[in-house]
Each structure stands twice: as C-alpha cells, then as structure tokens.
Design a protein around this motif. Structure first.
Motif, PDB file in Angstrom:
ATOM      1  N   UNK A 231     -53.967 -74.153  47.769  1.00 20.61           N
ATOM      2  CA  UNK A 231     -53.160 -73.645  46.659  1.00 20.61           C
ATOM      3  C   UNK A 231     -53.461 -74.563  45.484  1.00 20.61           C
ATOM      4  N   UNK A 232     -52.884 -74.278  44.363  1.00 25.14           N
ATOM      5  CA  UNK A 232     -53.147 -75.091  43.187  1.00 25.14           C
ATOM      6  C   UNK A 232     -52.840 -76.566  43.479  1.00 25.14           C
ATOM      7  N   UNK A 233     -53.874 -77.398  43.462  1.00 27.90           N
ATOM      8  CA  UNK A 233     -53.645 -78.836  43.599  1.00 27.90           C
ATOM      9  C   UNK A 233     -53.449 -79.370  45.008  1.00 27.90           C
ATOM     10  N   UNK A 234     -53.440 -78.478  45.996  1.00 30.21           N
ATOM     11  CA  UNK A 234     -53.182 -78.939  47.365  1.00 30.21           C
ATOM     12  C   UNK A 234     -54.091 -78.208  48.345  1.00 30.21           C
ATOM     13  N   UNK A 235     -54.570 -78.965  49.324  1.00 33.43           N
ATOM     14  CA  UNK A 235     -55.352 -78.341  50.392  1.00 33.43           C
ATOM     15  C   UNK A 235     -54.818 -78.812  51.732  1.00 33.43           C
ATOM     16  N   UNK A 236     -54.968 -77.938  52.722  1.00 33.22           N
ATOM     17  CA  UNK A 236     -54.606 -78.351  54.068  1.00 33.22           C
ATOM     18  C   UNK A 236     -55.684 -77.874  55.030  1.00 33.22           C
ATOM     19  N   UNK A 237     -55.852 -78.651  56.085  1.00 34.10           N
ATOM     20  CA  UNK A 237     -56.839 -78.297  57.115  1.00 34.10           C
ATOM     21  C   UNK A 237     -56.147 -78.407  58.471  1.00 34.10           C
ATOM     22  N   UNK A 238     -56.450 -77.460  59.364  1.00 38.63           N
ATOM     23  CA  UNK A 238     -55.894 -77.605  60.707  1.00 38.63           C
ATOM     24  C   UNK A 238     -56.809 -76.970  61.748  1.00 38.63           C
ATOM     25  N   UNK A 239     -56.569 -77.357  63.000  1.00 38.32           N
ATOM     26  CA  UNK A 239     -57.396 -76.891  64.105  1.00 38.32           C
ATOM     27  C   UNK A 239     -56.499 -76.080  65.033  1.00 38.32           C
ATOM     28  N   UNK A 240     -56.753 -74.762  65.152  1.00 34.32           N
ATOM     29  CA  UNK A 240     -55.846 -73.932  65.946  1.00 34.32           C
ATOM     30  C   UNK A 240     -55.764 -74.384  67.407  1.00 34.32           C
TER      31      UNK A 240
END
Length: 899
Positions: free
Chosen positions: A357-366
DNA sequence: TAATCTACGTA
DNA sequence: CGTACGTAGATTAC
C-alpha cells in the motif's frame, strides 16, 4: 593537439544526404514507428568519419530551402525535369538537422540561394581570415572554389569514401585548374541542373579549348576560329554557354546569420545524441562517437536507465502477524498484490505473498500461516470490497483454484490494462510497463539508500527474495493508478472492468478444466501418419534416385531446380519457394512423381507433428490444458498455445480424424460446439449500415448466393457455383483489405476481371465501400481504430513514408474494427454463457474458444437447457442491424460435434 | 545456443 | 500484392 591554422569544415547537407539516401537500402533503415532513417544514418555516419579524419576547429552545414532560387528567377527551366524528391527523403532532413543540433554543429539556410552559395560565401570569408577550408559536397559546382586554402571532399562511392579535390587533383581530373572549372562546366553543361552545353563537347574538348584560348572569354572571342562540327555547335549554342557561365557562378557574398569565424565546433552533446539516437534507433552511433570523437564529447552520457522503483518500508511478517497488518494497512485502500510460486493451468502453488500500500510493504509465507493468518488471508482475498491490483492475475487464479482460495476484488490487472491502452506491445512484462509508464526500473536496487528497511527478520533469511517480490507489489500498486487513469481518459475502463477482467476468470477456469484426450486414438493416428510419411520419403527418394531431406527447402530447391531443371517458382528471400501451391503448379506442368510424394509427405508430416504435440501435452489427468493469451493479438482476439487448440485441422478428412481425439469426459454426455455464423460479415453489414447487405442477411437465404445474385443481376436460383465462390472470396477478402490483384490470385482470374468484379460489388453495396474508406480516413486522422465497444488499436504506420508499411497498416485498419468487434462480442458471449450456467446451477461447462466457436461439455439431462441458453446468450451478446445466428452441434468428440 | 526463414494449421 | 495467430524444422549468425 594544437593547431596553428584554424580549419573550417563545410558540408552541403542536401547533396550529402541525398547520396546517403541512395547508397543505403531504405528497407534496412526504418524505426518501429515507420520513419525511414537511411539518409539520416548515412549522413551521421559520414559526419562522424569526417570530423574524426579532418579534426576541424569550425564546422557548418548548409541546406537548400527549396528548389526556387535566384537562378530559377533568371532561368525558370533551371533544375527542371528532375524527378520529384521522394517523401522518404524529405522527411529525413529535419532529422538530420536534429542530429546536427545534438552534435553541436551549426547549420544554415538562406531563402533565394542554394546551399552552394552559402558554402562559397563562408569559404571566401574563411580564406580571408586565414583558415584552411574543406568543403564536403557531391555537387561539382563546388570545385570552382578549390584553391591552395580550399579543398573539396567529393564523394566517390556512397558517402563513406571521399576523394580530396586539391588544385592538382582537379587539374588532373578535368585538365583545367579549379578557377577555370566553371568555364569547362559552362561549355559541357550540367544535365542534372537542366543546363544544356555545347553538343559534342565533353570535358576533354572543353579543356583543350580553355587552355588554348586562355579561358572561356577567350574561347567566346575566338569562336569563329574554331573549326569542325564542334566549332559550329559552339557558335550555334553560344547563348547557352554564356547563360551556363552566369548560372554556375557561386555567390560569395550572401548575407548570413553567422560568419565563418563564428562557426567554432565545441563538440557533441552526449546527452542529446544519446536521446536522439535512441529515438532514431541508431544502435551503434553513440559508441562510434565515443570511440572516434571521445575528446570532443561534452557532458556525460545521459543516464538512460530509469531510476529504480522506490521501495517502501518492508515488513517481513512472521507467523500470526498477518491479521494485524491487514487491518492496520489494508482497509479502505488499494493493495498491490504479488505472489511467487509455480504456476500452471490445472496446478501450481504459492510460496510467498507480498502486499503493498502507499508507503508500506509486507511479505509473508503461506506455509508459515497459523489459524489466524489463514482466516485473515482467506477473508481478505475473498472480500470483493478489499480492492486488489495484480499483474497477470490469471497466475494467481490458477494457483488459487486447487488451494480452494476464493479471489475477489481485483479491480485492475496491470497487464490487461496496458494491453487495452496499447494492444500491440511485444511484451507486457511488469518490468517493461514500469519503465514505460512509471519511468522507473523494476530491477534490483543498487543504491545503498534505496534499500528497504527490513523489519522483523535477520539478513540471512528471505530478505532479498522478499524485497524483490515486495518491489513487484509496489510497482503494481503504482502502475495500476497510472494505467487506470489513462484508461479512463479513453473511456476504456469499462472494457477492463466488465470485459477483460471477468473474461480472465472464465479463461482460468477453462484452462484449469482442460479437455479430455483419447490418447489411444491419438497414438494410433500418430503411428499411421508416421508410416505414411515414411512411405512418402521412400517414394520421393526413388523418384529422383537420391536420398535427401524432404523437410529442407534448400535441398528441395537443389533437387527440383538444379537437378531436375524445373521452371523457377516465386522468389523468397533466400531462393525460390517450395510451398504447396508452387509444388502443385509444378506437378501440373511436369507430373513428376517426386512432387506428389513431397506434397503427400508435407501433409502427413504436418498432421503427425500436430498429433505428437497434442500427445506430449496430455497432462496426468488425461486432459489437455491449453493456455489462452489475452494480451497477444492486437485486435482483441485471444490466442492459444502450449498447445495451440485454435489451429487443430478441420478442412481435410485426415485432419478431422485428429479432432476425434478430443472427447467428452466422464460425468458428461456430449461435447457441444456453438458457432457464430458469418459473424464478421454481419459486423460489416452493421458497421457499414449498407441497406443491401443488411437486406441480404434478412432474406433468410444463403448469404453468398443472395449477394451474388445482386452483383450479377440474376435470380438467386440462377447463381452458379463459380459465381457464389467468387462472391464468397470477395466478401471475406473485403474485411482484410483485399486488392484486385490479391483477389485475382485467390480466384485464379485476371486482375482486370477481379477489378471488374470489385466494381460490380461496390456498385450494389456502395455503403460497404464508403464504410471501408471512412475507416482508413478516420484511423489516419485519429491514429487509431476502434471496435464497436471502444477497443483501440494504434496504427502509427498509417503515416509511414514506407509504402509497404503504410499499405500494411491500411489493411490492418480495415480489419481491426471487424475482427476486433467480433472478438469483443465473443468475449461478452462467454461471460453471459458462463453466468447463465452458474445462475441456473448447471454442471455443463465451457472448455474452449476458437474465435467464433465455443466448445462445451454437457450432461445428457442439461442438453436441451444448455442449447437454448447458449443460443440465447450468444445471440444477445450484441444488438446489430442483422441477427446474430448461432449453429449448434453435439457429439462424443469434437469432430462429430461439428455441424 | 539463439535468431531467422520457410512452411502451414486455424478463424 | 488479404487480417489475426502458434509451432516446427532447417539454416544462419554469434
């Protein structure tokens, strides 16, 4: 290098560019937008060489403004009779001037004078100021300027080889010193300037006279003493000679914006040349500038590669952290979504997810999801109000299906959006689009400061891969905003939302389902085709008493044309064609058995390849899962690959045996095929609003027979098979931009006869002619064509200098609205059919689309309902001035389901 | 090994 | 010298 004497390089722009234009093949020099660049390239190449070799301190290029000058005032016939300057050349003059600007070289023009006069003036000024001067010109008039300080560089061959015309060289070549070259030219004349000289007097005689009588004045004064036919001619053409002498004198005192001393060459501007050469698609010239004129470079090469995608704050989510992140960052906003995994129709999996999203990232492993992660993920993914943007979302849909994930709320697929904006790009890769629409680079971040802030995991973890995926998510997020805005300005956002995105889901479902294959049948076929092919090979070898590779066009040519001495066929780039049509015509002439064997081999070999390809792509589930491509065909059609199920043979019996290998699967009772009949002709009738053609569709009789009866002015019952055949070919050809020549080839009749047929046709169906004309006119004006539903196709080549490219674009412009509207209608039909099947809770399902045909598999109890449903939905997909007719067939395999 | 050419299947 | 595609083998260029 220190120079004691300043050196001025003067170039006749038109003359050198014109040489380059004819020296370099135009076909090899044109940009993707259709601009011819051969003269510009040749000129630039020549300029670089001369600058390197002569190392001038001052440079200028002179151009003619027009053909009119004070000389045409004095003598209107001056330069008359020259062939018109080709447009392909004219359009390159501004390019050359841009090149000169980028290279820091001054250029001049002067109304009422020729480029030569400008050069003569500058050369004279330069000599007075103590310069050495070099004049690069393909016009021999410049030779009069040669002296100890002035040398002419005259092109010998193309523009790459220049000969140094010093006083000695001029004298050796023409037999007179340069200051008397004008005298010689006056006597001999100049054909290209339409200045006739003395008949029978060439350079040799002229030189002899000039030497003997001490110049042209002496020759004129002593004209009475010159004996023989040549003397007579001289006296008879005295006025021509005097006029020539006046006109060929270059003016050395015109008033110019700049004097010779003000033409100092500072060097080339690296940024400007890099940008320009990129536009002109000159790949090697920048390097040549750098290596050959490196010491005269100004500035550094512009950073052509865009700055990287700015990565926002990236959080690597651990187990149990997703729900919180989603509720904090992903509510009431657009989320860029990127997934990593293995993607295939009917299989695959997802290894990692990135959200932006604007200004933020997230990463995850299902794989690390706990119960709360899983619940949050599934809820968010299935939430139609949670807005997601994805690149090539079909991959996500493929992977989601077997996992049981529901996906909703995708408002933009950046590949589909870009395709709607520009449907003719070679690639819609995320990297390409990021460069094109964001002016940024997707690739790995190089600069230290641009590194994302990693939160939550140490560097040895999935940091790098996570950052890469997160960057993709951010890129999609940013790109979607730009593309959607662009689409809205075209009023094409509905095409994305209501057509392409829903179609993408239907396609993903169809691909995931696949179609059942009868492997035993296909294997039998492959064996049978292989045996027939082997037999054909034996026969062919026996017929020519020699082993050869029947698949090699090259060896085939040797056998047919060299060994057997058969008449030559149509030329290809590398030889003579050996295509089926040519071989058949050779067989008609020679009846040589090798030809029959080759043709048989070609046929059966092609079929075998098709079958082998199909067998190789049968998946573990016994089904063939094609991939439908939604961003490949510039008209809006789908394409199919791996394997292509849109080109399975149908015309021959042997081909249809392949279709029998596509069968109904367990749990269903029949394959159902549903075709639009003559959809393109119906669209043509609708778009052209031609009353006659619309009427022809409404009579309910056979279309081609009805049209033929109008064209030939006979009762429909009196239309013979040949007449119908011709009209059918003509009708279909129209939508492809068919020419009289093409039609004559197709029908095997004379071009005049084809012309006549077209005239008759357009007499009866004038609306069609008007429509076709208006399509091209409008496309040329707007730069693009449009389908009934607003799908655009840009055709920059409509204004190309290159006739072949231009005409090809014109045919594409004729075809795109028709083929494209048909594609749009079929897409709408697919959506309506799929929705109606779901609404009625039916299990029968769509399997394939072949442009104007849908293939479904149906259960016995649904057969009647599905037939009426499909007929209704396909017919109602669009409202045209003529009905949209659908024909339907059922069978246990694709062949018998045909009708 | 990759790109290009030739040929040919479909709508 | 009729549009839109995809695939294959042979050949050529690197």
């Amino acid at each position: 290098m220190t120079q004691t004497v300043p050196r001025l390089l003067l170039i006749d722009g038109h003359s050198m560019a014109y040489r380059a234009f004819f020296a370099l093949p135009a076909e090899n020099f044109s940009t993707t937008t259709g601009q011819t660049t051969n003269a510009a390239y040749g000129f630039a190449s020549m300029l670089i060489n001369v600058l390197r070799d002569e190392d001038p301190t001052h440079v200028a290029v002179a151009f003619d403004v027009s053909r009119a000058s004070f000389r045409t005032e004095q003598y209107p016939e001056y330069k008359e009779g020259r062939a018109a300057t080709p447009d392909e050349f004219k359009s390159q003059i501004p390019l050359i001037q841009q090149i000169l600007d980028a290279m820091g070289v001054g250029w001049l023009t002067l109304e009422g004078y020729e480029a030569d006069d400008i050069l003569a003036t500058l050369a004279t000024q330069a000599t007075e100021a103590g310069f050495e001067t070099l004049i690069c010109s393909g016009d021999r008039d410049a030779l009069q300027l040669v002296n100890e300080q002035v040398t002419v560089l005259y092109p010998v061959k193309g523009v790459s080889e220049l000969s140094r015309m010093t006083p000695a060289a001029v004298e050796e070549k023409y037999g007179v010193p340069p200051q008397r070259y004008r005298d010689l030219a006056a006597l001999v004349g100049e054909k290209s300037d339409n200045l006739p000289g003395v008949p029978g007097v060439g350079p040799k005689t002229a030189a002899k006279w000039i030497t003997a009588y001490d110049g042209l004045a002496g020759v004129i004064a002593s004209a009475d003493q010159i004996k023989g036919k040549a003397g007579e001619n001289l006296r008879a053409h005295m006025s021509d000679v005097i006029r020539n002498g006046q006109l060929n004198k270059l003016v050395t005192d015109v008033v110019l914006a700049k004097s010779a001393g003000e033409l100092r060459w500072e060097g080339w501007d690296a940024t400007a040349t890099a940008e320009l050469f990129q536009v002109l698609e000159f790949v090697t010239l920048q390097d040549r500038l750098r290596t050959q004129l490196g010491q005269r470079q100004i500035g550094d090469i512009a950073e052509v590669s865009p700055v990287p995608v700015v990565t926002a704050r990236l959080k690597l989510l651990g187990t149990g952290e997703l729900a919180a992140w989603l509720s904090e960052h992903a509510t009431d906003t657009t989320v860029g979504l990127a997934v990593e995994g293995r993607f295939a129709a009917g299989g695959g999996g997802i290894d990692a997810i990135a959200l932006a999203v604007e200004g933020e990232e997230a990463w995850c492993d299902p794989a690390a999801f706990d119960g709360s992660d899983e619940a949050a993920w599934l809820a968010w993914l299935a939430d139609a109000d949670a807005v997601k943007v994805v690149h090539e979302a079909k991959q996500l849909l493929w992977a989601a299906a077997p996992l049981g994930w529901k996906v909703a709320g995708i408002t933009c697929d950046t590949a589909l959006a870009a395709y709607l904006i520009r449907p003719d790009l070679r690639s819609y890769g995320l990297d390409v689009l990021v460069e094109r629409y964001l002016g940024r680079q997707l690739g790995p971040v190089v600069e230290e400061e641009a590194q994302p802030t990693l939160v939550g995991l140490d560097e040895s973890g999935p940091g790098e891969a996570a950052a890469t995926l997160a960057r993709r998510a951010t890129a999609v997020h940013d790109l979607a905003a730009v593309l959607v805005k662009e689409l809205e300005s075209h009023n094409a956002d509905e095409l994305l939302t209501d057509m392409e995105l829903p179609v993408q889901r239907v396609l993903a479902d169809m691909e995931t389902r696949g179609i059942a294959a009868d492997v035993a049948h296909l294997s039998d076929l492959a064996a049978s085709f292989a045996a027939q092919a082997a037999e054909a090979v034996t026969d062919a070898h026996a017929a020519v008493d020699q082993q050869f590779n029947l698949r090699s066009p090259k060896q085939l040519q040797e056998i047919l044309f060299d060994k057997l001495g058969m008449p030559k066929t149509k030329r290809t780039k590398t030889g003579y064609t050996t295509d089926a049509e040519a071989l058949a015509s050779l067989f008609a002439k020679t009846e040589h058995p090798v030809l029959a064997a080759i043709l048989r081999h070609r046929d059966v070999e092609k079929l075998k390849q098709t079958v082998d390809g199909l067998l190789a792509s049968v998946a573990d589930d016994g089904r063939i899962h094609t991939t439908f491509h939604q961003t490949v065909a510039a008209t809006g059609r789908l394409s199919s690959s791996d394997p292509n199920l849109q080109n399975i043979p149908v015309r021959t019996e042997a081909g249809r045996r392949i279709r029998r290998g596509f069968v109904v699967s367990q749990g269903f009772d029949a394959l159902m095929t549903c075709d639009y009949s003559q959809i393109e002709m119906r669209i043509m009738a609708h778009l052209s609003a031609d009353a006659g053609l619309i009427e022809a569709f409404n009579t309910g009789e056979d279309l081609h027979t009805t049209v033929a009866s109008r064209v030939f002015g006979v009762e429909p019952g009196a239309v013979d098979a040949e007449q119908r055949r011709r009209i059918k070919a003509m009708s279909y050809g129209l939508a492809y931009g068919l020419s009289a020549y093409g039609l004559s080839q197709q029908l095997g009749i004379k071009p005049e006869e084809a012309r006549g047929l077209m005239d008759e046709y357009f007499d009866r169906f004038g609306g069609v002619r008007d429509y076709l004309r208006s399509v091209v006119d409008e496309a040329r004006r707007k730069g693009y064509t449009e389908t009934m539903f607003g799908r655009r196709r840009y055709l920059p080549d409509l204004s190309s200098d290159n006739r072949q490219r231009r005409e090809m674009a014109e045919r594409a412009a004729l075809n795109a609205p028709i083929q494209g509207s048909a594609a749009d209608i079929m897409k709408i039909a697919m959506l309506r059919v799929e929705r109606a099947l779901a609404d009625q809770g039916l299990t029968s399902r769509l399997l394939l689309q072949v442009h104007d045909e849908l293939v479904l598999e149906v259960t016995g109890d649904e057969r009647v309902a599905v037939e009426s449903l499909v007929r209704e939905q396909m017919s109602a997909a669009a409202t045209l001035a003529v009905p949209l007719e659908v024909s339907v067939g059922f069978g246990t395999d694709w062949d018998t389901a045909a009708h």
